[in-house]
Scaffold this active site. Sequence first.
Site, PDB file in Angstrom:
ATOM      1  NE  ARG A 255      -4.004  -1.854   0.038  1.00 16.79           N
ATOM      2  CZ  ARG A 255      -4.814  -2.070  -0.959  1.00 16.79           C
ATOM      3  NH1 ARG A 255      -4.700  -1.380  -2.058  1.00 16.79           N
ATOM      4  NH2 ARG A 255      -5.745  -2.983  -0.878  1.00 16.79           N
TER       5      ARG A 255
ATOM      6  N   GLY B 104       1.665   2.823  -2.814  1.00 13.81           N
ATOM      7  CA  GLY B 104       1.320   3.610  -3.998  1.00 13.81           C
ATOM      8  C   GLY B 104       2.046   3.159  -5.252  1.00 13.81           C
ATOM      9  CE  LYS B 105       4.322  -2.468  -4.504  1.00 14.39           C
ATOM     10  NZ  LYS B 105       3.595  -2.401  -3.247  1.00 14.39           N
ATOM     11  CB  SER B 106      -0.394  -0.594  -8.415  1.00 16.67           C
ATOM     12  OG  SER B 106       0.150  -1.831  -8.032  1.00 16.67           O
TER      13      SER B 106
ATOM     14  CG  HIS C 270      -4.875  -2.990  -8.579  1.00 15.54           C
ATOM     15  ND1 HIS C 270      -3.557  -2.798  -8.895  1.00 15.54           N
ATOM     16  CD2 HIS C 270      -4.926  -3.085  -7.236  1.00 15.54           C
ATOM     17  CE1 HIS C 270      -2.840  -2.772  -7.785  1.00 15.54           C
ATOM     18  NE2 HIS C 270      -3.654  -2.953  -6.769  1.00 15.54           N
TER      19      HIS C 270
ATOM     20  NE  ARG D 187      -4.904   2.012  -9.196  1.00  9.77           N
ATOM     21  CZ  ARG D 187      -4.465   1.277  -8.197  1.00  9.77           C
ATOM     22  NH1 ARG D 187      -5.107   1.275  -7.055  1.00  9.77           N
ATOM     23  NH2 ARG D 187      -3.381   0.559  -8.330  1.00  9.77           N
ATOM     24  NE  ARG D 188      -5.504  -1.642 -14.243  1.00 11.34           N
ATOM     25  CZ  ARG D 188      -5.844  -2.892 -14.455  1.00 11.34           C
ATOM     26  NH1 ARG D 188      -6.208  -3.295 -15.637  1.00 11.34           N
ATOM     27  NH2 ARG D 188      -5.814  -3.756 -13.474  1.00 11.34           N
TER      28      ARG D 188
END
Length: 164
Positions: free
Chosen positions: A9, A11-13, A47, A50-51
């Site tokens: 968590r 913020g990498k992705s 994931h 949000r894309r």
Amino acid sequence: MTLVLGGARSGKSRHAERLVAAHEAPWIYIATAEAFDDEMRERIAEHQARREIGWRTVEAQVDLPDALIRHAALPVLVDCLTLWLTNLMLGNHDIVAATDALEAALDRRQAPVVLVSNEVGLGLVPDTPLGRAFRDEAGRLNQHMAAAADRVLFMVAGLPMTVK
């Protein structure tokens, strides 16, 4: 090639998605996770939600090198190397051969690639042999990828720190 490292968590992705989206779409999201339970399905859905439009998801739980080669001309995000490593270890694959194949596939790419990986070596020593083996293999994999990368970022509390 950019390697984005960090803890859970961190913020990498999200940061990696922004890096890839700076290039012209379509973008390829190579997902290495397997949804074995409801909690993991929720994480994957978060994931995906949000894309923005323009992302195409390719699942590559084990054959990541092939997925990278098949999409060599498009910007790619690999999320994440540590889940890929988990899949390899649990499937009793040859980690050295898989890492070599990954490096060869990365060398054949023409478009940008952003790799996401967890930094697991900053915490306590795992209390099981499998946990310690995973931590050690993840450290080796991250070192190989960092050496090959043009840029390495370390995420802390959603903020990128430039390492290389």
